[in-house]
Design a protein around this motif. Structure first.
Motif, PDB file in Angstrom:
ATOM      1  N   TYR A   1      -6.497  22.954  -2.741  1.00 24.29           N
ATOM      2  CA  TYR A   1      -7.791  22.649  -3.348  1.00 24.29           C
ATOM      3  C   TYR A   1      -7.714  22.682  -4.876  1.00 24.29           C
ATOM      4  O   TYR A   1      -8.184  21.758  -5.549  1.00 24.29           O
ATOM      5  N   PHE A   2      -7.098  23.718  -5.412  1.00 23.38           N
ATOM      6  CA  PHE A   2      -7.068  23.858  -6.867  1.00 23.38           C
ATOM      7  C   PHE A   2      -6.132  22.850  -7.528  1.00 23.38           C
ATOM      8  O   PHE A   2      -6.348  22.474  -8.691  1.00 23.38           O
ATOM      9  N   ILE A   3      -5.102  22.402  -6.815  1.00 21.72           N
ATOM     10  CA  ILE A   3      -4.260  21.335  -7.364  1.00 21.72           C
ATOM     11  C   ILE A   3      -5.038  20.024  -7.360  1.00 21.72           C
ATOM     12  O   ILE A   3      -5.064  19.287  -8.346  1.00 21.72           O
ATOM     13  N   GLY A   4      -5.688  19.731  -6.230  1.00 22.62           N
ATOM     14  CA  GLY A   4      -6.497  18.521  -6.144  1.00 22.62           C
ATOM     15  C   GLY A   4      -7.613  18.515  -7.164  1.00 22.62           C
ATOM     16  O   GLY A   4      -8.014  17.460  -7.672  1.00 22.62           O
ATOM     17  N   TYR A   5      -8.103  19.704  -7.483  1.00 22.80           N
ATOM     18  CA  TYR A   5      -9.180  19.846  -8.467  1.00 22.80           C
ATOM     19  C   TYR A   5      -8.775  19.216  -9.802  1.00 22.80           C
ATOM     20  O   TYR A   5      -9.580  18.558 -10.472  1.00 22.80           O
ATOM     21  N   GLY A   6      -7.524  19.437 -10.206  1.00 26.72           N
ATOM     22  CA  GLY A   6      -7.040  18.892 -11.473  1.00 26.72           C
ATOM     23  C   GLY A   6      -7.111  17.375 -11.517  1.00 26.72           C
ATOM     24  O   GLY A   6      -7.448  16.780 -12.551  1.00 26.72           O
TER      25      GLY A   6
ATOM     26  N   LYS B   1     -18.292  20.156  -3.562  1.00 23.54           N
ATOM     27  CA  LYS B   1     -18.977  19.490  -2.458  1.00 23.54           C
ATOM     28  C   LYS B   1     -18.009  18.641  -1.644  1.00 23.54           C
ATOM     29  O   LYS B   1     -18.169  18.481  -0.440  1.00 23.54           O
ATOM     30  N   HIS B   2     -16.980  18.125  -2.302  1.00 26.04           N
ATOM     31  CA  HIS B   2     -15.976  17.294  -1.632  1.00 26.04           C
ATOM     32  C   HIS B   2     -14.643  18.053  -1.568  1.00 26.04           C
ATOM     33  O   HIS B   2     -13.586  17.501  -1.851  1.00 26.04           O
ATOM     34  N   LYS B   3     -14.746  19.301  -1.187  1.00 24.74           N
ATOM     35  CA  LYS B   3     -13.578  20.196  -1.202  1.00 24.74           C
ATOM     36  C   LYS B   3     -12.469  19.771  -0.250  1.00 24.74           C
ATOM     37  O   LYS B   3     -11.286  19.985  -0.539  1.00 24.74           O
ATOM     38  N   PHE B   4     -12.822  19.182   0.888  1.00 24.50           N
ATOM     39  CA  PHE B   4     -11.784  18.805   1.835  1.00 24.50           C
ATOM     40  C   PHE B   4     -10.999  17.587   1.340  1.00 24.50           C
ATOM     41  O   PHE B   4      -9.779  17.510   1.525  1.00 24.50           O
ATOM     42  N   ALA B   5     -11.689  16.652   0.701  1.00 24.98           N
ATOM     43  CA  ALA B   5     -10.996  15.517   0.091  1.00 24.98           C
ATOM     44  C   ALA B   5     -10.136  16.006  -1.073  1.00 24.98           C
ATOM     45  O   ALA B   5      -9.000  15.549  -1.266  1.00 24.98           O
TER      46      ALA B   5
ATOM     47  N   THR C   1      -7.068  17.615   0.307  1.00 24.43           N
ATOM     48  CA  THR C   1      -6.146  16.610   0.850  1.00 24.43           C
ATOM     49  C   THR C   1      -5.308  15.986  -0.252  1.00 24.43           C
ATOM     50  O   THR C   1      -4.084  15.844  -0.119  1.00 24.43           O
ATOM     51  N   ILE C   2      -5.958  15.637  -1.362  1.00 24.04           N
ATOM     52  CA  ILE C   2      -5.224  15.079  -2.500  1.00 24.04           C
ATOM     53  C   ILE C   2      -4.266  16.119  -3.068  1.00 24.04           C
ATOM     54  O   ILE C   2      -3.121  15.815  -3.426  1.00 24.04           O
ATOM     55  N   GLY C   3      -4.710  17.373  -3.115  1.00 23.55           N
ATOM     56  CA  GLY C   3      -3.845  18.446  -3.588  1.00 23.55           C
ATOM     57  C   GLY C   3      -2.647  18.658  -2.692  1.00 23.55           C
ATOM     58  O   GLY C   3      -1.544  18.939  -3.167  1.00 23.55           O
ATOM     59  N   ALA C   4      -2.844  18.510  -1.375  1.00 22.34           N
ATOM     60  CA  ALA C   4      -1.736  18.683  -0.420  1.00 22.34           C
ATOM     61  C   ALA C   4      -0.679  17.610  -0.628  1.00 22.34           C
ATOM     62  O   ALA C   4       0.532  17.888  -0.600  1.00 22.34           O
TER      63      ALA C   4
END
Length: 203
Positions: A118-123, A145-149, A152-155
């Motif tokens: 999540y925190f990687i995708g956040y960037g 609000k779009h934490k799962f998306a 996923t991008i972070g993964a």
């Protein structure tokens, strides 16, 4: 080396499904503290560039980022990275404590992994809102609000980072484009405008 040691420790365990084996795999492969944020900071110039170009294509514009905008994006990523690192450490400590109390400690590595994603995708997501001239705190509720998306991008980014050199080259392109495309589609149906009252609460 971390990947090799992690999998060696896991599969070398007599009971490959033991909690200890899973813990070793998690500690060696996935949990690497601040290093992933350092990588994001180093790659921010590429992430920002691909974000701007992607939004140009989606919106039919031809915005050319200036030197000052690149510098501003770099400073923002540094702030976001330190902020996310602190949040991650606090959440991991609290989750680990609670799970230990209820004897569910074996679940913490799965939850920790989701937090890291999540925190990687956040960037990557934050770069989109930066182009919308939104402050870090203003963008936070929309990203959550779009934490799962976001996770996923972070993964995807995390898995790509495991590949030396090529991963650091490919990840900014794939994930920056994916984040912009996703949020652009969402914005067509959802208002990203910060409500004055909400902005006051965020501050």
């Amino acid at each position: 080396n971390n990947v090799y040691e992690g999998f060696s420790a896991y599969f070398g365990n007599e009971d490959a499904e033991s909690t200890m084996g899973l813990a070793s795999l998690g500690n060696h492969v996935f949990y690497d503290g601040f290093s992933k944020y350092i990588l994001l900071i180093i790659l921010e110039m590429f992430i920002f560039f691909f974000s701007v170009k992607t939004l140009n294509i989606l919106e039919g514009t031809d915005i050319q980022p200036t030197k000052d905008e690149f510098i501003s994006a770099q400073k923002r990523m540094i702030k976001v990275s330190f902020r996310n690192y602190i949040y991650e450490m606090i959440l991991m400590f609290l989750i680990s404590t609670v799970l230990s109390i209820v004897f569910l400690g074996f679940l913490k590595h799965i939850i920790f992994l989701f937090l890291e994603f999540y925190f990687i995708g956040y960037g990557f997501m934050d770069n989109y809102f930066e182009q919308k001239k939104m402050k870090i705190k203003e963008a936070q509720p929309f990203i959550y609000k779009h934490k799962f998306a976001t996770a996923t991008i972070g993964a995807v980014a995390y898995l790509l980072f495991l590949f030396p050199l090529i991963g650091a080259i490919v990840a900014p392109f794939i994930c920056a484009v994916a984040a912009c495309c996703y949020l652009y589609d969402v914005e067509q149906e959802e208002d990203f405008t910060v409500v004055p009252e909400l902005a006051g609460e965020i501050e």
